[in-house]
Write a protein that holds these residues in place. Structure first.
Motif, PDB file in Angstrom:
ATOM      1  N   LEU A  41     -88.805 -21.791   1.837  1.00 32.40           N
ATOM      2  CA  LEU A  41     -87.486 -21.815   2.383  1.00 32.40           C
ATOM      3  C   LEU A  41     -87.509 -21.734   3.964  1.00 32.40           C
ATOM      4  O   LEU A  41     -86.812 -22.441   4.598  1.00 32.40           O
ATOM      5  CB  LEU A  41     -86.512 -20.566   1.782  1.00 32.40           C
ATOM      6  CG  LEU A  41     -86.183 -20.734   0.335  1.00 32.40           C
ATOM      7  CD1 LEU A  41     -85.527 -19.428  -0.134  1.00 32.40           C
ATOM      8  CD2 LEU A  41     -85.351 -21.795   0.136  1.00 32.40           C
ATOM      9  N   LEU A  42     -88.430 -20.826   4.236  1.00 34.05           N
ATOM     10  CA  LEU A  42     -88.779 -20.749   5.751  1.00 34.05           C
ATOM     11  C   LEU A  42     -89.103 -22.045   6.539  1.00 34.05           C
ATOM     12  O   LEU A  42     -88.680 -22.341   7.710  1.00 34.05           O
ATOM     13  CB  LEU A  42     -89.585 -19.525   6.066  1.00 34.05           C
ATOM     14  CG  LEU A  42     -89.094 -17.997   5.624  1.00 34.05           C
ATOM     15  CD1 LEU A  42     -90.502 -17.304   5.839  1.00 34.05           C
ATOM     16  CD2 LEU A  42     -88.034 -17.729   6.577  1.00 34.05           C
ATOM     17  N   VAL A  43     -89.962 -22.619   5.758  1.00 30.61           N
ATOM     18  CA  VAL A  43     -90.544 -23.983   6.301  1.00 30.61           C
ATOM     19  C   VAL A  43     -89.275 -24.942   6.305  1.00 30.61           C
ATOM     20  O   VAL A  43     -89.243 -25.582   7.490  1.00 30.61           O
ATOM     21  CB  VAL A  43     -91.599 -24.573   5.433  1.00 30.61           C
ATOM     22  CG1 VAL A  43     -91.888 -26.050   5.864  1.00 30.61           C
ATOM     23  CG2 VAL A  43     -92.937 -23.606   5.766  1.00 30.61           C
ATOM     24  N   ILE A  44     -88.482 -25.029   5.398  1.00 30.34           N
ATOM     25  CA  ILE A  44     -87.316 -26.003   5.510  1.00 30.34           C
ATOM     26  C   ILE A  44     -86.316 -25.632   6.306  1.00 30.34           C
ATOM     27  O   ILE A  44     -85.910 -26.571   7.030  1.00 30.34           O
ATOM     28  CB  ILE A  44     -86.785 -25.989   3.848  1.00 30.34           C
ATOM     29  CG1 ILE A  44     -87.594 -26.548   2.881  1.00 30.34           C
ATOM     30  CG2 ILE A  44     -85.522 -26.624   3.921  1.00 30.34           C
ATOM     31  CD1 ILE A  44     -87.094 -26.567   1.626  1.00 30.34           C
ATOM     32  N   GLN A  45     -86.182 -24.332   6.580  1.00 31.01           N
ATOM     33  CA  GLN A  45     -84.969 -23.907   7.487  1.00 31.01           C
ATOM     34  C   GLN A  45     -85.575 -24.512   8.822  1.00 31.01           C
ATOM     35  O   GLN A  45     -85.081 -24.850   9.759  1.00 31.01           O
ATOM     36  CB  GLN A  45     -84.933 -22.478   7.525  1.00 31.01           C
ATOM     37  CG  GLN A  45     -83.630 -22.114   8.344  1.00 31.01           C
ATOM     38  CD  GLN A  45     -82.300 -22.701   7.975  1.00 31.01           C
ATOM     39  OE1 GLN A  45     -81.997 -23.201   6.947  1.00 31.01           O
ATOM     40  NE2 GLN A  45     -81.371 -22.650   8.983  1.00 31.01           N
ATOM     41  N   THR A  46     -87.087 -24.011   9.255  1.00 36.28           N
ATOM     42  CA  THR A  46     -87.923 -24.353  10.548  1.00 36.28           C
ATOM     43  C   THR A  46     -87.570 -25.824  10.830  1.00 36.28           C
ATOM     44  O   THR A  46     -87.195 -26.213  11.915  1.00 36.28           O
ATOM     45  CB  THR A  46     -89.154 -23.858  10.347  1.00 36.28           C
ATOM     46  OG1 THR A  46     -89.141 -22.288  10.297  1.00 36.28           O
ATOM     47  CG2 THR A  46     -89.711 -23.908  11.876  1.00 36.28           C
ATOM     48  N   ILE A  47     -88.073 -26.390   9.885  1.00 35.98           N
ATOM     49  CA  ILE A  47     -87.967 -27.876  10.147  1.00 35.98           C
ATOM     50  C   ILE A  47     -86.564 -28.650  10.319  1.00 35.98           C
ATOM     51  O   ILE A  47     -86.258 -29.275  11.394  1.00 35.98           O
ATOM     52  CB  ILE A  47     -88.587 -28.950   8.810  1.00 35.98           C
ATOM     53  CG1 ILE A  47     -90.143 -28.411   8.734  1.00 35.98           C
ATOM     54  CG2 ILE A  47     -88.305 -30.270   9.137  1.00 35.98           C
ATOM     55  CD1 ILE A  47     -90.546 -29.085   7.571  1.00 35.98           C
ATOM     56  N   LYS A  48     -85.386 -27.789   9.539  1.00 35.28           N
ATOM     57  CA  LYS A  48     -84.055 -28.222   9.894  1.00 35.28           C
ATOM     58  C   LYS A  48     -83.664 -28.128  11.323  1.00 35.28           C
ATOM     59  O   LYS A  48     -82.932 -28.855  12.072  1.00 35.28           O
ATOM     60  CB  LYS A  48     -83.308 -27.702   9.023  1.00 35.28           C
ATOM     61  CG  LYS A  48     -81.770 -27.905   8.872  1.00 35.28           C
ATOM     62  CD  LYS A  48     -80.742 -27.446   8.019  1.00 35.28           C
ATOM     63  CE  LYS A  48     -80.527 -26.148   8.858  1.00 35.28           C
ATOM     64  NZ  LYS A  48     -79.230 -25.376   8.146  1.00 35.28           N
ATOM     65  N   CYS A  49     -84.043 -26.786  11.651  1.00 38.45           N
ATOM     66  CA  CYS A  49     -83.576 -26.457  13.179  1.00 38.45           C
ATOM     67  C   CYS A  49     -84.307 -27.187  14.065  1.00 38.45           C
ATOM     68  O   CYS A  49     -83.598 -27.777  15.116  1.00 38.45           O
ATOM     69  CB  CYS A  49     -83.995 -24.917  13.236  1.00 38.45           C
ATOM     70  SG  CYS A  49     -82.960 -23.906  12.258  1.00 38.45           S
ATOM     71  N   SER A  50     -85.511 -27.501  14.011  1.00 37.68           N
ATOM     72  CA  SER A  50     -86.545 -28.530  14.630  1.00 37.68           C
ATOM     73  C   SER A  50     -85.779 -29.863  15.005  1.00 37.68           C
ATOM     74  O   SER A  50     -85.569 -30.479  16.054  1.00 37.68           O
ATOM     75  CB  SER A  50     -87.817 -28.585  14.439  1.00 37.68           C
ATOM     76  OG  SER A  50     -88.530 -27.284  14.387  1.00 37.68           O
ATOM     77  N   ILE A  51     -85.241 -30.326  13.709  1.00 39.63           N
ATOM     78  CA  ILE A  51     -84.885 -31.808  13.644  1.00 39.63           C
ATOM     79  C   ILE A  51     -83.651 -31.689  14.725  1.00 39.63           C
ATOM     80  O   ILE A  51     -82.940 -32.501  15.236  1.00 39.63           O
ATOM     81  CB  ILE A  51     -84.547 -32.339  12.409  1.00 39.63           C
ATOM     82  CG1 ILE A  51     -85.850 -32.445  11.690  1.00 39.63           C
ATOM     83  CG2 ILE A  51     -83.655 -33.461  12.352  1.00 39.63           C
ATOM     84  CD1 ILE A  51     -86.508 -33.464  12.297  1.00 39.63           C
ATOM     85  N   LEU A  52     -82.579 -30.682  14.505  1.00 41.03           N
ATOM     86  CA  LEU A  52     -81.405 -30.387  15.068  1.00 41.03           C
ATOM     87  C   LEU A  52     -81.299 -30.293  16.579  1.00 41.03           C
ATOM     88  O   LEU A  52     -80.440 -30.776  17.359  1.00 41.03           O
ATOM     89  CB  LEU A  52     -80.682 -29.284  14.387  1.00 41.03           C
ATOM     90  CG  LEU A  52     -79.983 -29.597  13.046  1.00 41.03           C
ATOM     91  CD1 LEU A  52     -79.360 -28.252  12.442  1.00 41.03           C
ATOM     92  CD2 LEU A  52     -79.127 -30.829  12.825  1.00 41.03           C
TER      93      LEU A  52
END
Length: 751
Positions: A456-467
């Motif tokens: 979950l942390l990795v998914i959230q980090t990647i999402k924030c990075s993409i945004l």
């Protein structure tokens, strides 16, 4: 000068709110885990500590709360009194817990309560599903019809698993407004088909299907206000939603009281409800209706796959609450839920209103209305219920929303592709570490929680990075970058699993020799055109042979196929495969095989394996536990000391067994006896605390060898039941050591 006290008051309220939500999370964690098949040794003080902490928070909120002086507090106190009196009358402590938590939720935003429930429930449910699919805990299977089975996926019963899905979906729908309607409708449709196919939980499936209709209704609700006719229909529906609990409680309780086999209408309804009205009527005739209820044990079918004797489970929530917890508590529960619905209607919160109506419908068939591990909506009675947030979405926010939707869609598709590999590696790791042992369940839970939180942390980090990264780039390029990162993450995860398996492979290869040899011989048999599956160490088998196929559900892939070979742990009792015509054989001390392949059966017999239509699992009784139950002396290298009839095995291990022919072997060592000829001990197979005796035999003194050792076996055909006991009674002054009790299934015509 007056600002500081107000700020201090505000800070205290925030602190108390956080404390309440934290205590609620601890309570829900226990509630959710209690519905799973995990064996967790909870500290004896866990529930008491939570109860005391919750009471302290309520007390502090009463003293410090700025809004604790209104008339709602009278209703809070009245609610607490009703739940407390029902607890005092019945002895069910969880009623007191619910009363305290309902009061403590006063003035807390309802979405915060639902979010605590969603995250606790979804994470623990995911851990249970992973545990069942990787073999850490049992995936209980119930035969619905020939060849059709219901899965519980790590929960104690298929309908309970389905109920978890329903309540979690409703909570997610009410809480997360940013999820598009089409997304929720798609998820609901997939889950409806999934529940029907794998759990056959008719009530939850119907409620889930109606929830999809509710999604569409909520989406069109604002447009219905523009038409006078449609607005009248909307108001009539809303009245039904608000009155749902009262109407359904009255109807079901009336049906319970008036049920009669002679009434064709009620009998037809009873058949549709799978006998629920009859069971409720039987309980009504036995216990009647009282103000504060009548405590009685409900014997259900959860936790095991055999039918319990004396089944009397009252599934209908309203009837169960009325009989077991009392008339006053039923009225309180109805008033609380109706109050929430009225608040939702006033706030124009159609989602919450529809969700409550679906909870009312679900409770008319199932029993989860007063279980916070399912129905968290009960806690919203005195919480802050407001209207859904209506935010004007900017073009930038809309673009971010599309990016997130694309991200999660890609993640879902990738996860669907990877999931079989995750389960296969998971089953291998569970086997390597022996996590299927009850006392090791806690290690699996810890590892699974760390893995889920990490993902979950990795998914959230990647999402924030993409945004935030490369915002000047085109949307298509940003999504492409996102997929590249996901593939890298996937490759890293698979590499980690492969590394762990390769490190442990050499240490356990000797245990797999028999299985690998069978696979090799089948591979060299030209006539064999079937499939080979492995439950135990699947990734190691796959590395050793290309003929092994991956699968997800234990046993499922092989049920309706011909020429199937399934290699598994020797302790696995896959009795559903035996019913499907599979043959069983032991490959070694650690491996066994189930197969319906003639070629495999011939190879097994040529290699000297005993192939039969019975799973011959041999298991030792835990002598330490059986000694404790009988108050006898136990020594690790000796066994249980039996001294005469007064110090014998009067209580057995109460084991649940499936239909078949049972063989029980007692290994005894005689110390002394005044009996020179004749029986020195009696052995017995019984059930129901000794009330049902299946077989009893005596052990003669002549059966002991010169070292005083005797292995005595007793056999008996049995049916599906729980509570089997293996007893031993010494005659007169006979003293002996009971070194082991070994039980297992044998073929019907055993030598």
């Amino acid at each position: 000068m007056e600002i500081k006290p107000i700020k201090k008051q505000f800070d205290i309220e925030i602190l108390l709110e956080f404390m309440y939500l934290f205590i609620l999370a601890l309570y829900l964690i226990r509630q959710f885990f209690d519905t799973t098949m995990f064996s967790i040794p909870w500290p004896w003080y866990y529930e008491k500590l939570i109860r005391v902490l919750a009471f302290c928070v309520v007390f502090l909120k009463t003293g410090y709360g700025e809004r604790c002086k209104d008339c709602q507090w009278f209703l809070c106190v009245l609610t607490g009194v009703v739940f407390a009196f029902s607890w005092i009358s019945t002895g069910y402590e969880f009623l007191l817990d619910i009363g305290i938590l309902v009061i403590g939720a006063k003035d807390i935003p309802y979405k915060k309560i639902l979010k605590v429930y969603i995250w606790c429930g979804s994470v623990i449910l995911t851990v249970a599903i992973l545990g069942a699919l990787t073999g850490c805990i049992e995936d209980l299977l119930y035969e619905e019809s020939p060849g059709k089975y219901r899965h519980a996926f790590g929960i104690i019963y298929p309908t309970d698993f389905a109920a978890h899905i329903v309540y979690l979906l409703l909570a997610v729908w009410v809480t997360y407004e940013q999820i598009p309607t089409w997304g929720m409708a798609l998820a609901g449709s997939v889950l409806t088909a999934f529940l029907y196919r794998y759990t056959y939980a008719k009530c939850s499936t119907i409620v889930m299907a109606i929830a999809i209709v509710g999604l569409v209704y909520e989406f069109l609700e604002s447009k219905m206000r523009k038409s006078k006719t449609a607005d009248c229909i909307r108001k009539a529906l809303n009245w039904c939603f608000v009155s749902a609990f009262s109407i359904l409680a009255a109807v079901t309780c009336w049906g319970m009281i008036c049920y009669n086999e002679q009434s064709s209408t009620l009998e037809r309804i009873n058949r549709v409800l799978t006998g629920r009205l009859e069971l409720a009527n039987r309980a009504f005739n036995s216990y009647g209706i009282k103000i504060f209820g009548t405590p009685f044990d409900m014997i259900g079918a959860g936790g095991i796959t055999v039918f319990r004797q004396g089944y009397n489970f009252v599934d209908i929530s309203y009837c169960m609450i009325l009989l077991r917890y009392g008339l006053l508590l039923l009225l309180a529960v109805i008033v609380l839920h109706t109050g929430i619905a009225i608040k939702a209607q006033k706030a124009k919160n159609e989602k919450l209103l529809i969700a409550l109506a679906l909870v009312a419908l679900h409770s008319a068939i199932e029993h989860h209305l007063t279980e916070l591990g399912y129905n968290i909506f009960l806690l919203l009675a005195f919480s802050c219920v407001d209207a859904p947030a209506m935010v004007n979405v900017t073009e930038h926010q809309l673009k971010e929303k599309r990016i997130c939707e694309g991200y999660y869609s890609g993640l879902f598709l990738l996860g669907t592709f990877v999931f079989p590999y995750v389960i296969s590696y998971g089953r291998t790791v569970v086997s390597i570490l022996g996590l299927y042992e009850n006392w090791r369940h806690k290690y699996f839970i810890i590892a699974a929680l760390i893995g889920i939180i990490g993902v979950l942390l990795v998914i959230q980090t990647i999402k924030c990075s993409i945004l935030t990264w490369g915002q000047k780039q085109k949307l298509s390029l940003r999504i492409k970058n996102l997929l590249v990162l996901e593939v890298i993450l996937l490759a890293a995860s698979i590499s980690s699993g492969m590394y762990l398996v390769s490190r442990c492979k050499n240490r356990i290869m000797h245990r797999l020799d028999a299985g690998i040899r069978l696979i090799t011989e089948l591979k060299n048999t030209e006539s064999f055109q079937g499939e080979i599956y492995v439950d135990d160490y699947p990734e190691i088998y796959i590395q050793e042979s290309e003929n092994v196929s991956r699968r997800i559900l234990p046993g499922e892939s092989a049920w309706n196929e011909d020429n199937v070979v399934l290699i598994t742990r020797r302790e696995q009792e896959l009795q559903h495969l035996i019913r499907e015509g599979y043959q069983f054989a032991e490959l070694s001390d650690t491996e066994s095989v189930y197969t319906n392949s003639e070629e495999a059966i011939q190879l097994l017999r040529q290699n000297g394996a005993a192939v039969n239509d019975c799973y011959s699992v041999k298991t030792s009784v835990d002598l330490q536990n059986i000694a404790n139950a009988n108050g006898l002396q136990y020594e690790q290298n000796e066994g249980v000391l039996i001294e005469g009839a007064s110090h014998s095995l009067l209580h057995g291990p109460w084991i649940t067994l499936h239909q078949g022919r049972l063989r029980v072997t007692y290994r005894l060592r005689l110390l002394s006896s005044s009996i020179e000829q004749g029986p020195v001990a009696t052995v017995r197979i019984s059930a129901n605390s000794g009330k049902t005796i299946y077989k009893e035999e005596t052990i003669d003194r002549s059966l002991f060898d010169e070292n005083g050792i005797c292995d005595y076996s007793i056999e008996q055909g049995i049916g599906d039941a729980e509570g089997y006991e293996f007893l031993l009674f010494a005659e007169n002054d006979t003293t002996l050591w009971l070194e082991d009790i070994l039980y297992g299934k044998v073929p019907a015509q055993s030598n």
